[in-house]
Design a protein around this motif. Structure first.
Motif, short mmCIF file in Angstrom:
data_model
loop_
_atom_site.label_atom_id
_atom_site.label_comp_id
_atom_site.label_asym_id
_atom_site.label_seq_id
_atom_site.Cartn_x
_atom_site.Cartn_y
_atom_site.Cartn_z
N GLY A 78 4.68 10.82 4.29
CA GLY A 78 4.04 9.51 4.16
C GLY A 78 3.06 9.29 5.28
O GLY A 78 2.91 10.13 6.18
N THR A 79 2.40 8.13 5.23
CA THR A 79 1.38 7.81 6.25
C THR A 79 1.58 6.38 6.74
O THR A 79 0.68 5.54 6.61
CB THR A 79 -0.03 7.97 5.67
OG1 THR A 79 -0.13 7.14 4.49
CG2 THR A 79 -0.32 9.40 5.31
N ASN A 117 0.80 -1.22 0.00
CA ASN A 117 0.00 0.00 0.00
C ASN A 117 0.83 1.27 0.00
O ASN A 117 0.32 2.34 -0.36
CB ASN A 117 -0.92 -0.01 1.23
CG ASN A 117 -2.05 0.97 1.12
OD1 ASN A 117 -2.77 0.98 0.13
ND2 ASN A 117 -2.22 1.81 2.14
N GLU A 118 2.10 1.18 0.42
CA GLU A 118 2.94 2.38 0.52
C GLU A 118 4.40 1.96 0.51
O GLU A 118 4.76 0.97 1.13
CB GLU A 118 2.60 3.15 1.80
CG GLU A 118 3.31 4.48 1.95
CD GLU A 118 2.80 5.26 3.16
OE1 GLU A 118 3.55 6.10 3.67
OE2 GLU A 118 1.66 5.02 3.60
N GLU A 166 2.20 6.19 -2.49
CA GLU A 166 0.99 5.68 -1.87
C GLU A 166 0.04 5.16 -2.95
O GLU A 166 0.04 5.65 -4.08
CB GLU A 166 0.31 6.77 -1.03
CG GLU A 166 1.16 7.21 0.15
CD GLU A 166 0.45 8.21 1.05
OE1 GLU A 166 0.88 8.37 2.20
OE2 GLU A 166 -0.52 8.86 0.59
N ASN A 191 -3.96 6.29 3.54
CA ASN A 191 -3.13 7.12 2.68
C ASN A 191 -3.70 8.53 2.55
O ASN A 191 -4.89 8.76 2.76
CB ASN A 191 -3.02 6.49 1.29
CG ASN A 191 -2.16 5.24 1.29
OD1 ASN A 191 -1.44 4.98 2.26
ND2 ASN A 191 -2.23 4.46 0.24
N SER A 233 2.99 10.78 -1.95
CA SER A 233 2.17 11.14 -0.80
C SER A 233 1.96 12.64 -0.71
O SER A 233 2.88 13.43 -0.95
CB SER A 233 2.84 10.64 0.49
OG SER A 233 2.12 11.09 1.62
#
Length: 662
Positions: free
Chosen positions: A378-379, A248-249, A362, A384, A372
């Motif tokens: 970022g997360t 996912n990231e 992301e 996201n 992002s």
């Protein structure tokens, strides 16, 4: 007696030399020429003056009588072990990447005989290097694990750990010959292990052949070996399907991060509606497989993979999964990443693009990756950031104060007319020149807090210059930033994206937009009436009303709100908590003015509450109960007369009786 001599030779030659003892008169008392030295064996002298190799098991007899030159025959049955009684059963030569076992090299031996065996005088041989084993007894059928003393080891319950100070500091990954020799010099077992695999031990089968351990830990030190051929898995042990867990990231270039540690990471998400065990799962970077920790990833939750020992920040609710064998560096140029479940099925596969410094890639709902938009970069461990922050131009100019009060400060109010939080850190404000080009851009990069849904953000050069003059309902929404100077008579304001200079909102305001009754615009803000109407429409802007202090920085505009289909004004309502009277009103459009008066029952005017006063679309006006003579009216029944009128000609009057309280 020990005789330390400072000038004693630092090394006696192994090839042999002449040694002498000379007394104080220079007389040679003794002279010998020792032969070539043998490893770990002293030359000892017999009664006739000849030297022989020491037969003491320690290798020599310093400070004591020499060992017998001729050893007596061993007593019966001192060591009657035979080849195959003790076997080399497991070899861990490359422990890199182990997670449940320490990263320590070891060799496991097993007593394959039916009796206890003393290993007194036994030797373990690595290549051509002999290592004395500890003086211990290995029980029938028991396991013992040899490893270098001072290192960590895990041995299954019932097994024996045998730390050896002279155990090789590193077993060759390319393979070597290993031997076990008993106290009589007999080779009890000899094996040559093959090239080592990371985090996988070689285990021995019943035929004496070696295979890679199938145990999830990587080996079985101190216990029976794993099955050579794995049993078929039980029904549906891992019924995960592609897409249940997604990559996912990806943070491949953390250089420059300020709010997060500069640590590379990959975030995975359980996109299914069931909890998923990661037991036996692998993460693949390029062509390198990395075993994931044995844990459960709950439905809808996030986990962050990174190299064990580094620092990481994971949002509350996310799971951090440190992995010893995680790549030491993710390529900035992009690589293929995969998640493979315990059955060997690829659950997700992505190839990330060239990394941006301090910006994670992301994933959106369609499986595409974007940089992002979170100001932190970022997360990790959380949802996201928004892919399209400015979709629909949801951030707009909502209020402008070009001409502040003396000692006050100009301000610009932004409004988020969407239903989700929006960031402004990659926006800027500029003015448009007469030739149509943009003047200096003033970035909002210092503001890392988002504008809440249907929320406001006030930009000014001086918070004090705003808060000292206006009642901002939410002081934290007022931010000090550099802004272009606002011309009092008018200018064109631009809100734009700093990345591609997309215009988010544009308004060419003018002092002529103020209400016609405003004699001086000093301290009077221009308010947007309808946030969904066109920004540049002059009829969509007007002056803030006097009842709010001529400005509403940080909250709903006085000229904005729910309009009615008819005009209404309520009779004065007594408010005991303030000892005032409240008059509520609602109009069908902005721009109305009012006149409010109080009369006696006989028709004499005794008070004028408002005269030609601009009102908002809905609101309240308060009266203190005082008459025109600046004294409170006597208690009793009075007539309230109200009139609303608009520049377009609309007009309506209201006449109502009400009670003045004592």
């Amino acid at each position: 007696m020990n005789l330390p001599v400072p000038a004693f030779p630092s090394s006696l030659a192994n090839t042999g030399k002449t040694l002498k003892i000379i007394n104080s008169l220079g007389l040679t008392i003794d002279s010998v020429d020792y032969a070539e030295a043998k490893p770990a064996r002293a030359w000892e002298r017999d009664g006739a003056g000849y030297f022989y190799l020491s037969n003491d098991p320690k290798g020599g007899t310093p400070g004591a009588a020499n060992s017998p030159k001729e050893l007596p025959p061993p007593p019966a049955d001192t060591d009657n072990s035979n080849p195959g009684d003790v076997i080399i059963n497991e070899i861990m030569a490359n422990p890199a990447g182990l997670t449940e076992l320490p990263e320590t090299e070891y060799v496991e031996i097993c007593n394959a005989s039916g009796r206890n065996i003393s290993m007194n005088g036994w030797i373990f041989v690595y290549d051509n290097r002999a290592v004395a084993l500890p003086d211990t007894t290995l029980s029938a059928g028991g396991y013992a694990v040899l490893y270098r003393a001072s290192q960590n080891i895990f041995v299954e319950s019932g097994g024996m750990n045998l730390p050896v100070a002279t155990f090789p500091s590193s077993l060759a990954n390319t393979g070597k010959t290993l031997k076990i020799i008993n106290s009589t010099g007999m080779t009890i077992d000899s094996v040559e292990y093959a090239e080592a695999r990371p985090a996988r031990a070689w285990e021995r089968d019943d035929d004496g052949n070696f295979y890679l351990s199938n145990d999830l830990k990587g080996g079985t030190p101190g216990a029976s070996n794993s099955p050579k051929e794995l049993l078929p898995p039980p029904a549906n042990p891992d019924n995960s399907n592609p897409g249940d867990v997604i990559i996912n990231e990806v943070m491949a270039n953390p250089t420059g991060l300020t709010e997060f540690p500069e640590t590379e990471y990959v975030e995975i998400l359980n996109a299914s509606d069931t909890d998923i065990s990661l037991s036996g799962w692998t993460f693949v970077y390029d062509s390198r497989a990395v075993t994931l920790p044995n844990t459960t990833l709950f439905a809808g939750s996030y986990a962050v993979l990174y190299r064990a020992g580094q620092n990481i920040f994971v949002e509350s609710g996310g799971v951090d999964l440190p992995v010893s064998a995680f790549p030491s560096s993710l390529a900035n140029t992009g690589k293929m990443l995969k998640i493979i479940n315990s059955t060997g099925m690829t659950i997700d596969s992505v190839e990330y693009a060239e990394a941006r410094p301090a910006r994670a890639w992301e994933r959106d709902d369609e499986g595409y990756f974007y940089p992002s938009n979170d100001p932190r970069g970022g997360t990790p461990g959380a949802i996201n950031s928004l892919k399209y922050i400015w979709n629909g131009k949801e951030i707009i100019f909502n209020e402008i104060l070009p001409e502040p009060f003396e000692g006050g400060s100009e301000y610009i109010e932004l409004y988020n007319r969407s239903e989700h939080s929006l960031f402004v850190f990659n926006l800027a404000i500029a003015t448009r020149k007469s030739d149509g080009t943009l003047d200096t851009r003033y970035p909002l990069s210092s503001i890392t807090v988002p504008v809440p849904p249907n929320g406001y953000m006030v930009l000014t050069a001086s918070r004090k210059g705003v808060l000292d003059f206006y009642a901002a309902s939410a002081e934290p929404s007022v931010y000090e930033v550099r802004l272009p100077l606002l011309n009092n008579t008018g200018s064109t304001l631009i809100l734009l994206s700093t990345s591609d200079e997309t215009v988010i909102d544009e308004v060419s305001y003018s002092h002529k937009w103020h209400d016609i009754a405003i004699k001086t615009a000093k301290g009077v803000a221009l308010e947007r009436i309808d946030p969904d109407a066109v920004s540049q429409d002059a009829v969509n802007w007007t002056s803030a009303i006097s009842m709010v202090g001529y400005g509403t920085p940080g909250y709903r505009n006085s000229q904005s709100g729910q309009t009615g289909t008819t005009l209404s004004v309520s009779a004065p309502e007594y408010m005991p908590e303030t000892n005032e009277y409240r008059i509520a009103y609602q109009v069908d459009q902005a721009g109305y003015r009012c006149r409010l008066q109080i009369f006696t029952l006989e028709g004499a005017r005794v008070a004028e509450i408002a005269s030609n006063q601009l009102v908002g679309t809905d609101g309240e006006i308060y009266w203190n109960g005082y008459g025109s003579d600046e004294s409170r009216l006597h208690a009793g029944l009075y007539i309230f007369h109200a009139e609303l009128y608009h520049p377009d000609g609309k007009r309506k009057a209201f006449k109502k009786a009400f009670l003045v309280r004592p």
